[in-house]
Design a protein around this motif. Structure first.
Motif, PDB file in Angstrom:
ATOM      1  N   GLU A  16     -27.976 -63.976  83.548  1.00  0.00           N
ATOM      2  CA  GLU A  16     -28.437 -62.995  82.566  1.00  0.00           C
ATOM      3  C   GLU A  16     -29.571 -62.146  83.129  1.00  0.00           C
ATOM      4  O   GLU A  16     -29.615 -60.940  82.909  1.00  0.00           O
ATOM      5  N   HIS A  17     -30.472 -62.747  83.882  1.00  0.00           N
ATOM      6  CA  HIS A  17     -31.558 -61.997  84.518  1.00  0.00           C
ATOM      7  C   HIS A  17     -30.982 -60.970  85.489  1.00  0.00           C
ATOM      8  O   HIS A  17     -31.422 -59.810  85.506  1.00  0.00           O
ATOM      9  N   ARG A  18     -30.022 -61.377  86.300  1.00  0.00           N
ATOM     10  CA  ARG A  18     -29.399 -60.457  87.263  1.00  0.00           C
ATOM     11  C   ARG A  18     -28.678 -59.315  86.537  1.00  0.00           C
ATOM     12  O   ARG A  18     -28.716 -58.175  86.982  1.00  0.00           O
ATOM     13  N   GLN A  19     -28.023 -59.617  85.420  1.00  0.00           N
ATOM     14  CA  GLN A  19     -27.320 -58.593  84.651  1.00  0.00           C
ATOM     15  C   GLN A  19     -28.299 -57.537  84.136  1.00  0.00           C
ATOM     16  O   GLN A  19     -28.029 -56.337  84.224  1.00  0.00           O
ATOM     17  N   VAL A  20     -29.431 -57.958  83.615  1.00  0.00           N
ATOM     18  CA  VAL A  20     -30.424 -57.005  83.107  1.00  0.00           C
ATOM     19  C   VAL A  20     -31.013 -56.198  84.261  1.00  0.00           C
ATOM     20  O   VAL A  20     -31.206 -54.982  84.132  1.00  0.00           O
ATOM     21  N   GLU A  21     -31.259 -56.834  85.393  1.00  0.00           N
ATOM     22  CA  GLU A  21     -31.744 -56.094  86.562  1.00  0.00           C
ATOM     23  C   GLU A  21     -30.739 -55.019  86.965  1.00  0.00           C
ATOM     24  O   GLU A  21     -31.122 -53.893  87.292  1.00  0.00           O
ATOM     25  N   LYS A  22     -29.463 -55.356  86.944  1.00  0.00           N
ATOM     26  CA  LYS A  22     -28.404 -54.397  87.276  1.00  0.00           C
ATOM     27  C   LYS A  22     -28.403 -53.233  86.282  1.00  0.00           C
ATOM     28  O   LYS A  22     -28.282 -52.070  86.676  1.00  0.00           O
ATOM     29  N   LEU A  23     -28.542 -53.547  85.004  1.00  0.00           N
ATOM     30  CA  LEU A  23     -28.564 -52.500  83.984  1.00  0.00           C
ATOM     31  C   LEU A  23     -29.761 -51.573  84.162  1.00  0.00           C
ATOM     32  O   LEU A  23     -29.637 -50.358  84.001  1.00  0.00           O
ATOM     33  N   PHE A  24     -30.927 -52.123  84.517  1.00  0.00           N
ATOM     34  CA  PHE A  24     -32.095 -51.281  84.772  1.00  0.00           C
ATOM     35  C   PHE A  24     -31.858 -50.381  85.982  1.00  0.00           C
ATOM     36  O   PHE A  24     -32.226 -49.198  85.973  1.00  0.00           O
ATOM     37  N   ALA A  25     -31.261 -50.913  87.030  1.00  0.00           N
ATOM     38  CA  ALA A  25     -30.955 -50.115  88.220  1.00  0.00           C
ATOM     39  C   ALA A  25     -30.000 -48.970  87.867  1.00  0.00           C
ATOM     40  O   ALA A  25     -30.182 -47.841  88.329  1.00  0.00           O
ATOM     41  N   GLU A  26     -29.009 -49.249  87.043  1.00  0.00           N
ATOM     42  CA  GLU A  26     -28.072 -48.212  86.602  1.00  0.00           C
ATOM     43  C   GLU A  26     -28.777 -47.186  85.720  1.00  0.00           C
ATOM     44  O   GLU A  26     -28.508 -45.986  85.816  1.00  0.00           O
ATOM     45  N   GLN A  38     -27.304 -47.032  78.365  1.00  0.00           N
ATOM     46  CA  GLN A  38     -27.829 -48.091  79.228  1.00  0.00           C
ATOM     47  C   GLN A  38     -28.946 -48.859  78.525  1.00  0.00           C
ATOM     48  O   GLN A  38     -28.973 -50.084  78.553  1.00  0.00           O
ATOM     49  N   PHE A  39     -29.871 -48.152  77.897  1.00  0.00           N
ATOM     50  CA  PHE A  39     -30.972 -48.842  77.222  1.00  0.00           C
ATOM     51  C   PHE A  39     -30.500 -49.620  76.006  1.00  0.00           C
ATOM     52  O   PHE A  39     -31.044 -50.685  75.707  1.00  0.00           O
ATOM     53  N   ASN A  40     -29.502 -49.128  75.329  1.00  0.00           N
ATOM     54  CA  ASN A  40     -28.932 -49.902  74.222  1.00  0.00           C
ATOM     55  C   ASN A  40     -28.334 -51.206  74.731  1.00  0.00           C
ATOM     56  O   ASN A  40     -28.509 -52.267  74.114  1.00  0.00           O
ATOM     57  N   GLN A  41     -27.643 -51.142  75.862  1.00  0.00           N
ATOM     58  CA  GLN A  41     -27.053 -52.351  76.438  1.00  0.00           C
ATOM     59  C   GLN A  41     -28.141 -53.304  76.920  1.00  0.00           C
ATOM     60  O   GLN A  41     -28.048 -54.516  76.724  1.00  0.00           O
ATOM     61  N   ILE A  42     -29.201 -52.772  77.529  1.00  0.00           N
ATOM     62  CA  ILE A  42     -30.322 -53.602  77.967  1.00  0.00           C
ATOM     63  C   ILE A  42     -30.946 -54.305  76.765  1.00  0.00           C
ATOM     64  O   ILE A  42     -31.225 -55.504  76.806  1.00  0.00           O
ATOM     65  N   TYR A  43     -31.141 -53.560  75.687  1.00  0.00           N
ATOM     66  CA  TYR A  43     -31.716 -54.130  74.465  1.00  0.00           C
ATOM     67  C   TYR A  43     -30.885 -55.305  73.966  1.00  0.00           C
ATOM     68  O   TYR A  43     -31.413 -56.388  73.676  1.00  0.00           O
ATOM     69  N   ILE A  44     -29.587 -55.120  73.903  1.00  0.00           N
ATOM     70  CA  ILE A  44     -28.686 -56.180  73.427  1.00  0.00           C
ATOM     71  C   ILE A  44     -28.781 -57.406  74.342  1.00  0.00           C
ATOM     72  O   ILE A  44     -28.906 -58.536  73.867  1.00  0.00           O
ATOM     73  N   GLU A  45     -28.722 -57.183  75.643  1.00  0.00           N
ATOM     74  CA  GLU A  45     -28.777 -58.292  76.599  1.00  0.00           C
ATOM     75  C   GLU A  45     -30.105 -59.047  76.509  1.00  0.00           C
ATOM     76  O   GLU A  45     -30.129 -60.281  76.523  1.00  0.00           O
ATOM     77  N   VAL A  46     -31.213 -58.321  76.422  1.00  0.00           N
ATOM     78  CA  VAL A  46     -32.528 -58.961  76.396  1.00  0.00           C
ATOM     79  C   VAL A  46     -32.727 -59.746  75.104  1.00  0.00           C
ATOM     80  O   VAL A  46     -33.244 -60.869  75.122  1.00  0.00           O
ATOM     81  N   ILE A  47     -32.308 -59.189  73.975  1.00  0.00           N
ATOM     82  CA  ILE A  47     -32.444 -59.894  72.698  1.00  0.00           C
ATOM     83  C   ILE A  47     -31.625 -61.182  72.710  1.00  0.00           C
ATOM     84  O   ILE A  47     -32.115 -62.253  72.337  1.00  0.00           O
ATOM     85  N   PHE A  48     -30.384 -61.088  73.158  1.00  0.00           N
ATOM     86  CA  PHE A  48     -29.523 -62.269  73.228  1.00  0.00           C
ATOM     87  C   PHE A  48     -30.134 -63.315  74.163  1.00  0.00           C
ATOM     88  O   PHE A  48     -30.211 -64.502  73.837  1.00  0.00           O
ATOM     89  N   HIS A  49     -30.597 -62.870  75.304  1.00  0.00           N
ATOM     90  CA  HIS A  49     -31.181 -63.765  76.297  1.00  0.00           C
ATOM     91  C   HIS A  49     -32.446 -64.444  75.749  1.00  0.00           C
ATOM     92  O   HIS A  49     -32.620 -65.661  75.887  1.00  0.00           O
ATOM     93  N   ALA A  50     -33.308 -63.671  75.135  1.00  0.00           N
ATOM     94  CA  ALA A  50     -34.555 -64.227  74.590  1.00  0.00           C
ATOM     95  C   ALA A  50     -34.270 -65.278  73.518  1.00  0.00           C
ATOM     96  O   ALA A  50     -34.911 -66.332  73.495  1.00  0.00           O
TER      97      ALA A  50
END
Length: 75
Positions: A16-26, A38-50
């Motif tokens: 999950e950490h690598r996925q968010v890093e990839k999304l930030f790079a994109e 991209q930021f909407n997807q990052i938001y979803i990933e980070v909320i789920f991960h947290a």
């Protein structure tokens, strides 16, 4: 040798950490509308991960005195 649940959880968290890093790079390369997406997807990933860390990972680590300080820092 079979993986333990702890190894599986750690692998999931690391992935999950690598996925968010990839999304930030994109997102760094994205233009306007794609950037919002991209930021909407990052938001979803980070909320789920947290939530996963808060509900599963941190309580498990709190059971061990030597990792409790790290959980407190992370929270």
């Amino acid at each position: 040798m079979a993986k333990t649940k702890a190894t599986d959880i750690l692998s999931l968290i690391e992935a999950e950490h690598r996925q968010v890093e990839k999304l930030f790079a994109e997102a760094e390369k994205a233009k306007c509308a794609k950037l919002v997406e991209q930021f909407n997807q990052i938001y979803i990933e980070v909320i789920f991960h947290a939530r996963t860390e808060e509900l599963v990972f941190y309580p498990a680590l709190r059971e061990y005195e030597e990792t409790e300080q790290y959980v407190e820092e992370a929270e």
